[in-house]
Scaffold this motif. Structure first.
Motif, PDB file in Angstrom:
ATOM      1  N   GLU A  83       0.842  -1.201   0.000  1.00  0.00           N
ATOM      2  CA  GLU A  83       0.000   0.000   0.000  1.00  0.00           C
ATOM      3  C   GLU A  83       0.877   1.252   0.000  1.00  0.00           C
ATOM      4  OE1 GLU A  83      -3.198   2.364   2.863  1.00  0.00           O
ATOM      5  OE2 GLU A  83      -2.532   0.340   3.413  1.00  0.00           O
ATOM      6  N   HIS A  84       1.888   1.270   0.876  1.00  0.00           N
ATOM      7  CA  HIS A  84       2.781   2.425   0.960  1.00  0.00           C
ATOM      8  C   HIS A  84       3.601   2.579  -0.318  1.00  0.00           C
ATOM      9  CE1 HIS A  84       2.786   2.395   5.663  1.00  0.00           C
ATOM     10  NE2 HIS A  84       1.632   2.756   5.131  1.00  0.00           N
ATOM     11  N   LEU A  85       4.071   1.458  -0.850  1.00  0.00           N
ATOM     12  CA  LEU A  85       4.867   1.495  -2.076  1.00  0.00           C
ATOM     13  C   LEU A  85       4.023   1.977  -3.258  1.00  0.00           C
ATOM     14  CD1 LEU A  85       6.852  -1.843  -1.657  1.00  0.00           C
ATOM     15  CD2 LEU A  85       7.782   0.474  -1.473  1.00  0.00           C
ATOM     16  N   THR A 223      21.641   1.358   1.886  1.00  0.00           N
ATOM     17  CA  THR A 223      20.610   1.912   1.015  1.00  0.00           C
ATOM     18  C   THR A 223      19.513   0.877   0.827  1.00  0.00           C
ATOM     19  OG1 THR A 223      22.273   3.188  -0.207  1.00  0.00           O
ATOM     20  CG2 THR A 223      20.125   2.903  -1.261  1.00  0.00           C
ATOM     21  N   ILE A 224      18.260   1.311   0.941  1.00  0.00           N
ATOM     22  CA  ILE A 224      17.106   0.461   0.652  1.00  0.00           C
ATOM     23  C   ILE A 224      16.453   1.009  -0.610  1.00  0.00           C
ATOM     24  CG2 ILE A 224      14.951  -0.520   1.509  1.00  0.00           C
ATOM     25  CD1 ILE A 224      17.263  -1.160   3.339  1.00  0.00           C
ATOM     26  N   LEU A 225      16.278   0.170  -1.632  1.00  0.00           N
ATOM     27  CA  LEU A 225      15.775   0.628  -2.922  1.00  0.00           C
ATOM     28  C   LEU A 225      14.516  -0.122  -3.334  1.00  0.00           C
ATOM     29  CD1 LEU A 225      16.406   2.285  -5.620  1.00  0.00           C
ATOM     30  CD2 LEU A 225      17.414   0.150  -6.448  1.00  0.00           C
ATOM     31  N   HIS A 226      13.527   0.649  -3.791  1.00  0.00           N
ATOM     32  CA  HIS A 226      12.363   0.060  -4.449  1.00  0.00           C
ATOM     33  C   HIS A 226      12.360   0.536  -5.890  1.00  0.00           C
ATOM     34  CE1 HIS A 226       8.017   0.102  -5.714  1.00  0.00           C
ATOM     35  NE2 HIS A 226       8.205  -1.157  -5.388  1.00  0.00           N
ATOM     36  N   GLN A 227      12.352  -0.388  -6.836  1.00  0.00           N
ATOM     37  CA  GLN A 227      12.361  -0.038  -8.250  1.00  0.00           C
ATOM     38  C   GLN A 227      11.167  -0.666  -8.956  1.00  0.00           C
ATOM     39  OE1 GLN A 227      15.577  -1.751 -10.516  1.00  0.00           O
ATOM     40  NE2 GLN A 227      15.412  -3.745  -9.566  1.00  0.00           N
ATOM     41  N   ASP A 228      10.816  -0.098 -10.125  1.00  0.00           N
ATOM     42  CA  ASP A 228       9.754  -0.704 -10.914  1.00  0.00           C
ATOM     43  C   ASP A 228      10.329  -1.881 -11.700  1.00  0.00           C
ATOM     44  OD1 ASP A 228      11.100   0.378 -13.116  1.00  0.00           O
ATOM     45  OD2 ASP A 228       9.764   2.095 -13.286  1.00  0.00           O
ATOM     46  N   GLN A 229       9.558  -2.399 -12.631  1.00  0.00           N
ATOM     47  CA  GLN A 229       9.956  -3.631 -13.326  1.00  0.00           C
ATOM     48  C   GLN A 229      10.614  -3.385 -14.687  1.00  0.00           C
ATOM     49  OE1 GLN A 229       9.686  -6.580 -11.516  1.00  0.00           O
ATOM     50  NE2 GLN A 229       9.319  -4.905 -10.078  1.00  0.00           N
ATOM     51  N   PRO A 246      14.741  -7.582 -12.131  1.00  0.00           N
ATOM     52  CA  PRO A 246      13.762  -7.039 -11.181  1.00  0.00           C
ATOM     53  C   PRO A 246      12.908  -8.138 -10.538  1.00  0.00           C
ATOM     54  CG  PRO A 246      13.742  -5.780 -13.224  1.00  0.00           C
ATOM     55  CD  PRO A 246      14.565  -7.006 -13.482  1.00  0.00           C
ATOM     56  N   ASN A 247      12.634  -7.966  -9.257  1.00  0.00           N
ATOM     57  CA  ASN A 247      11.767  -8.871  -8.515  1.00  0.00           C
ATOM     58  C   ASN A 247      10.638  -8.027  -7.927  1.00  0.00           C
ATOM     59  OD1 ASN A 247      10.519 -10.478  -6.520  1.00  0.00           O
ATOM     60  ND2 ASN A 247      12.394 -11.632  -6.132  1.00  0.00           N
ATOM     61  N   PRO A 248       9.398  -8.214  -8.382  1.00  0.00           N
ATOM     62  CA  PRO A 248       8.290  -7.346  -7.953  1.00  0.00           C
ATOM     63  C   PRO A 248       7.961  -7.452  -6.470  1.00  0.00           C
ATOM     64  CG  PRO A 248       7.450  -9.226  -9.181  1.00  0.00           C
ATOM     65  CD  PRO A 248       8.936  -9.254  -9.333  1.00  0.00           C
ATOM     66  N   ASP A 249       8.399  -8.527  -5.822  1.00  0.00           N
ATOM     67  CA  ASP A 249       8.052  -8.733  -4.412  1.00  0.00           C
ATOM     68  C   ASP A 249       9.149  -8.308  -3.450  1.00  0.00           C
ATOM     69  OD1 ASP A 249       5.565  -9.967  -5.108  1.00  0.00           O
ATOM     70  OD2 ASP A 249       6.681 -11.803  -5.600  1.00  0.00           O
ATOM     71  N   ALA A 250      10.285  -7.878  -3.981  1.00  0.00           N
ATOM     72  CA  ALA A 250      11.446  -7.638  -3.123  1.00  0.00           C
ATOM     73  C   ALA A 250      11.893  -6.185  -3.124  1.00  0.00           C
ATOM     74  CB  ALA A 250      12.603  -8.532  -3.574  1.00  0.00           C
ATOM     75  N   LEU A 251      12.563  -5.797  -2.052  1.00  0.00           N
ATOM     76  CA  LEU A 251      13.308  -4.549  -1.984  1.00  0.00           C
ATOM     77  C   LEU A 251      14.789  -4.892  -2.107  1.00  0.00           C
ATOM     78  CD1 LEU A 251      11.590  -2.630   0.970  1.00  0.00           C
ATOM     79  CD2 LEU A 251      11.224  -2.319  -1.490  1.00  0.00           C
ATOM     80  N   ILE A 252      15.559  -3.982  -2.678  1.00  0.00           N
ATOM     81  CA  ILE A 252      16.998  -4.195  -2.830  1.00  0.00           C
ATOM     82  C   ILE A 252      17.733  -3.456  -1.717  1.00  0.00           C
ATOM     83  CG2 ILE A 252      19.001  -3.689  -4.297  1.00  0.00           C
ATOM     84  CD1 ILE A 252      17.206  -4.112  -6.714  1.00  0.00           C
ATOM     85  N   VAL A 253      18.723  -4.122  -1.144  1.00  0.00           N
ATOM     86  CA  VAL A 253      19.553  -3.543  -0.097  1.00  0.00           C
ATOM     87  C   VAL A 253      20.993  -3.551  -0.584  1.00  0.00           C
ATOM     88  CG1 VAL A 253      20.316  -3.733   2.302  1.00  0.00           C
ATOM     89  CG2 VAL A 253      18.007  -4.477   1.673  1.00  0.00           C
ATOM     90  N   ASN A 254      21.702  -2.433  -0.391  1.00  0.00           N
ATOM     91  CA  ASN A 254      23.129  -2.467  -0.709  1.00  0.00           C
ATOM     92  C   ASN A 254      23.960  -1.759   0.350  1.00  0.00           C
ATOM     93  OD1 ASN A 254      22.071  -0.011  -2.487  1.00  0.00           O
ATOM     94  ND2 ASN A 254      24.254   0.359  -2.162  1.00  0.00           N
ATOM     95  N   ARG A 282      11.644   4.875 -16.285  1.00  0.00           N
ATOM     96  CA  ARG A 282      11.886   4.042 -15.112  1.00  0.00           C
ATOM     97  C   ARG A 282      11.808   4.916 -13.859  1.00  0.00           C
ATOM     98  NH1 ARG A 282      16.493   2.704 -11.874  1.00  0.00           N
ATOM     99  NH2 ARG A 282      16.410   0.562 -11.063  1.00  0.00           N
ATOM    100  N   TYR A 283      11.214   4.346 -12.802  1.00  0.00           N
ATOM    101  CA  TYR A 283      11.114   5.041 -11.529  1.00  0.00           C
ATOM    102  C   TYR A 283      11.723   4.180 -10.419  1.00  0.00           C
ATOM    103  CZ  TYR A 283       7.687   8.272 -13.602  1.00  0.00           C
ATOM    104  OH  TYR A 283       7.063   9.216 -14.384  1.00  0.00           O
ATOM    105  N   SER A 284      12.292   4.850  -9.438  1.00  0.00           N
ATOM    106  CA  SER A 284      12.743   4.151  -8.238  1.00  0.00           C
ATOM    107  C   SER A 284      12.752   5.142  -7.076  1.00  0.00           C
ATOM    108  CB  SER A 284      14.147   3.549  -8.431  1.00  0.00           C
ATOM    109  OG  SER A 284      15.128   4.560  -8.514  1.00  0.00           O
TER     110      SER A 284
END
Length: 332
Positions: A83-85, A223-229, A246-254, A282-284
């Motif tokens: 919902e927040h994403l 860094t916590i990243l949410h990206q589109d597909q 891209p994984n639609p269910d995951a957030l990326i951490v680096n 593209r959005y993130s």
């Protein structure tokens, strides 16, 4: 093909010669590079909250291994709601659809708007993107978001809150693994020091080899990243560029530079970049776990590979390197 209105306004015109004069040489070089697509290590954080000690220990081991071997990983059951994403995604698109003049001069989001690389002298130094880089403490400031963008402020506030909890939990796990308290970074990283960055990568009418974001490492702890597909994120591993699937269910951490320095190179801050797309935008959105400029970064163990430095000193050095050579040097 016409490019996005956001970067086709007057500022872009100044860089047309830069692109057309540099594309051929660079694309011929880049074209010889083979980039493989991989899925990053995927870690289910449900096990981290498990009452079963074996499951928790196994999850911690996965996080540590990924932070040491890859510097990047993906997390599932991360606590940041869809919902927040979704709300953030809708508000972000509405924001970037504004005319360039309004984004650049209306002091939106603390006047944090950035586009391209105005100091670029060559294609290798140019990022085909635009962004708002907002201190968390400013998100709820009425001067930062007008009433017209109250829903944007609300979306950012919610997302920053949940991403902050996630970043602190992961930082605590990595700190504990090296014998430090779980709250090692709690005092130095707060709303007044951490950031949220909203990114937009318009379609690029030139070569697909154009950078959406130049190769770099992050200057923070995590860094916590949410990206589109759409895809486009690539990272450097074993001297090769790897495209992140891209994984639609995951957030990326680096891992960021500060964590690599603090961990004495146990955890790796890895170079990464974003490639443009000729047809799709593209959005993130990224959350940066940062300390205050006065915070001293030392090693968690001796002998230390790096001399002690403050975050402010590091940021100034990065700015000087970019001005002088066009690139971030970072920890070296």
């Amino acid at each position: 093909m016409m490019c996005s209105k956001a970067l086709c306004d007057p500022p872009f015109d100044r860089y047309r010669d830069l692109f057309t004069g540099s594309i051929l040489q660079r694309s011929q070089h880049e074209g010889r590079q083979v980039v493989e697509e991989h899925e990053l290590p995927v870690i289910d954080l449900r096990s981290l909250r498990s009452e079963n000690e074996e499951e928790r220990v196994a999850c911690v081991s996965e996080i540590v291994r990924a932070s040491s071997d890859w510097g990047f990983f993906q997390v599932l059951n991360h606590g940041v709601s869809n919902e927040h994403l979704g709300q953030m995604s809708r508000e972000q698109k509405r924001l970037f659809e504004l005319p360039f003049e309004m984004k650049a001069s209306a002091k939106l989001l603390n006047g944090s708007y950035r586009w391209g690389t105005p100091t670029a002298k060559s294609l290798d130094q140019f990022s085909w993107s635009e962004a708002f880089h907002v201190p968390l403490a400013k998100i709820s400031d009425p001067a930062c978001c007008s009433l017209e963008f109250g829903s944007l402020s609300d979306a950012m506030e919610r997302l920053a809150g949940t991403m902050s909890e996630l970043a602190r939990m992961l930082a605590g796990v990595l700190a504990e693994n090296l014998g430090s308290p779980e709250d090692q970074f709690s005092k130095s990283c707060s709303k007044s020091t951490c950031f949220l960055r909203l990114n937009h990568y318009p379609p690029c009418p030139f070569s697909p080899e154009t950078f959406g974001l130049m190769p770099h490492t992050d200057s923070d702890f995590l860094t916590i990243l949410h990206q589109d597909q759409v895809g486009g994120l690539q990272l450097r591993k074993d001297s090769k560029w790897i495209a992140v699937k891209p994984n639609p269910d995951a957030l990326i951490v680096n891992i960021g530079d500060l964590f690599q320095a603090w961990s004495n190179d146990v955890y790796k801050s890895v170079q990464h970049k974003v490639k443009t797309n000729t047809k799709m935008e593209r959005y993130s959105v990224a959350y940066f776990l940062c300390p205050s400029n006065e915070s001293t970064i030392g090693s968690c163990r001796e002998p230390s590979i790096y001399k002690k430095f403050t975050f402010g000193e590091f940021r100034r050095q990065v700015e000087e390197d970019v001005k002088r050579g066009g690139y971030k040097v970072g920890l070296p």
